[in-house]
Design a protein around this motif. Structure first.
Motif, PDB file in Angstrom:
ATOM      1  N   UNK A 121      79.274  36.616  50.893  1.00  0.00           N
ATOM      2  CA  UNK A 121      80.266  36.898  49.854  1.00  0.00           C
ATOM      3  C   UNK A 121      80.979  38.225  50.087  1.00  0.00           C
ATOM      4  N   UNK A 122      80.247  39.230  50.531  1.00  0.00           N
ATOM      5  CA  UNK A 122      80.863  40.539  50.747  1.00  0.00           C
ATOM      6  C   UNK A 122      81.925  40.475  51.841  1.00  0.00           C
ATOM      7  N   UNK A 123      81.630  39.737  52.905  1.00  0.00           N
ATOM      8  CA  UNK A 123      82.588  39.631  54.004  1.00  0.00           C
ATOM      9  C   UNK A 123      83.780  38.756  53.622  1.00  0.00           C
ATOM     10  N   UNK A 124      83.516  37.670  52.900  1.00  0.00           N
ATOM     11  CA  UNK A 124      84.595  36.751  52.541  1.00  0.00           C
ATOM     12  C   UNK A 124      85.500  37.346  51.470  1.00  0.00           C
ATOM     13  N   UNK A 125      84.903  37.888  50.419  1.00  0.00           N
ATOM     14  CA  UNK A 125      85.689  38.396  49.300  1.00  0.00           C
ATOM     15  C   UNK A 125      86.133  39.847  49.474  1.00  0.00           C
ATOM     16  N   UNK A 126      85.417  40.610  50.287  1.00  0.00           N
ATOM     17  CA  UNK A 126      85.695  42.036  50.399  1.00  0.00           C
ATOM     18  C   UNK A 126      86.800  42.372  51.385  1.00  0.00           C
ATOM     19  N   UNK A 127      87.368  43.586  51.281  1.00  0.00           N
ATOM     20  CA  UNK A 127      88.421  44.027  52.206  1.00  0.00           C
ATOM     21  C   UNK A 127      87.861  44.280  53.598  1.00  0.00           C
ATOM     22  N   UNK A 128      88.698  44.080  54.601  1.00  0.00           N
ATOM     23  CA  UNK A 128      88.291  44.289  55.988  1.00  0.00           C
ATOM     24  C   UNK A 128      89.051  45.427  56.646  1.00  0.00           C
ATOM     25  N   UNK A 129      90.131  45.887  56.008  1.00  0.00           N
ATOM     26  CA  UNK A 129      90.918  46.979  56.557  1.00  0.00           C
ATOM     27  C   UNK A 129      91.138  48.037  55.485  1.00  0.00           C
ATOM     28  N   UNK A 130      90.784  49.255  55.779  1.00  0.00           N
ATOM     29  CA  UNK A 130      90.936  50.343  54.828  1.00  0.00           C
ATOM     30  C   UNK A 130      92.402  50.572  54.486  1.00  0.00           C
ATOM     31  N   UNK A 131      92.697  50.605  53.190  1.00  0.00           N
ATOM     32  CA  UNK A 131      94.049  50.898  52.732  1.00  0.00           C
ATOM     33  C   UNK A 131      95.041  49.765  52.843  1.00  0.00           C
ATOM     34  N   UNK A 132      94.593  48.579  53.253  1.00  0.00           N
ATOM     35  CA  UNK A 132      95.514  47.454  53.453  1.00  0.00           C
ATOM     36  C   UNK A 132      95.521  46.517  52.246  1.00  0.00           C
ATOM     37  N   UNK A 133      96.617  45.781  52.097  1.00  0.00           N
ATOM     38  CA  UNK A 133      96.706  44.720  51.092  1.00  0.00           C
ATOM     39  C   UNK A 133      96.386  43.409  51.794  1.00  0.00           C
ATOM     40  N   UNK A 134      95.301  42.775  51.394  1.00  0.00           N
ATOM     41  CA  UNK A 134      94.830  41.567  52.057  1.00  0.00           C
ATOM     42  C   UNK A 134      94.837  40.381  51.093  1.00  0.00           C
ATOM     43  N   UNK A 135      94.771  39.195  51.665  1.00  0.00           N
ATOM     44  CA  UNK A 135      94.752  37.977  50.862  1.00  0.00           C
ATOM     45  C   UNK A 135      93.769  36.996  51.480  1.00  0.00           C
ATOM     46  N   UNK A 136      92.901  36.418  50.644  1.00  0.00           N
ATOM     47  CA  UNK A 136      91.997  35.360  51.079  1.00  0.00           C
ATOM     48  C   UNK A 136      92.364  34.082  50.332  1.00  0.00           C
ATOM     49  N   UNK A 137      92.487  33.001  51.066  1.00  0.00           N
ATOM     50  CA  UNK A 137      92.701  31.687  50.475  1.00  0.00           C
ATOM     51  C   UNK A 137      91.504  30.832  50.858  1.00  0.00           C
ATOM     52  N   UNK A 138      90.829  30.268  49.864  1.00  0.00           N
ATOM     53  CA  UNK A 138      89.546  29.618  50.108  1.00  0.00           C
ATOM     54  C   UNK A 138      89.509  28.225  49.485  1.00  0.00           C
ATOM     55  N   UNK A 139      88.953  27.277  50.238  1.00  0.00           N
ATOM     56  CA  UNK A 139      88.731  25.935  49.723  1.00  0.00           C
ATOM     57  C   UNK A 139      87.515  25.339  50.416  1.00  0.00           C
TER      58      UNK A 139
END
Length: 213
Positions: free
Chosen positions: A169-187
């Motif tokens: 969950x931490x890897x999937x839902x959490x940010x991977x780049x400091x200071x970046x705007x990220x988006x996860x789409x999950x199904x």
């Protein structure tokens, strides 16, 4: 004393080359085995060049209202969602398979951090909003409309199929780049188990803000 034929130095060089190739093949075998045992049903597509550049996160925190991925013909409204009983982001009800859910406890798309959008892949009767999500490729553009009239544009950097028993969950839902705007789409993805009425894996698409409209 050297006898006629191949020089000793040449034979030694061939032995060294053979040893190097043996070690290289062993390393490749171990690398492939590690990927297989990591819970990924297929390789992770690396970040697309366009996604690597990134963009400065957008200001404010307006709620997202709609999402569009032209490459797969997707255009859907977004509704805020909380967490389900298992601690995951709750998808919209099966009675509204055309909707995408946004985890309102996290960042809004375009803001710093990892915003999360979830949706069903299908219902008992028909394909649902994210039925084609797995076919998205790195470099595809994801556009998210926000309540203030702005549109955050993301570029897909990676597509993963993560087995349920290896879901981090931490890897999937959490940010991977400091200071970046990220988006996860999950199904849901993988194999459907009729006995448990569930899928064996999750499709996780990671995208990064690259512009606004």
């Amino acid at each position: 004393m050297l006898t006629a034929g191949e020089p000793r130095s040449s034979r030694r060089g061939r032995l060294v080359a053979l040893l190097v190739w043996t070690l290289l093949l062993l390393a490749l075998w171990l690398w492939g085995r590690e990927l297989t045992e990591s819970g990924l049903a297929r390789p992770v597509f690396g970040d697309a060049p366009a996604a690597a550049a990134g963009a400065v996160p957008l200001g404010g925190a307006p709620a997202p209202t709609a999402v569009e991925i032209a490459d797969i013909g997707l255009r859907a409204d977004i509704v805020p969602r909380g967490l389900d009983e298992e601690g995951g982001v709750a998808a919209p009800p099966f009675s509204s398979p055309e909707l995408v859910g946004w985890w309102e406890g996290g960042p809004t798309p375009g803001a710093e951090g990892a915003a999360v959008l979830v949706g069903h892949v299908d219902t008992e009767r028909e394909p649902a909003v994210f039925h084609a999500l797995e076919s998205v490729e790195p470099g595809a553009v994801v556009r998210v409309a926000r309540a203030d009239g702005s549109v955050a544009e993301f570029t897909v950097g990676a597509v993963e199929l993560v087995e349920r028993d290896a879901f981090d969950a931490e890897r999937v839902y959490g940010p991977r780049r400091t200071g970046a705007a990220e988006l996860r789409l999950i199904t849901c993805g993988g194999t459907f188990d009729r006995e448990s009425s569930g899928y064996s894996a999750n499709v996780v698409v990671s995208a990064y803000l690259t512009g606004r409209a």
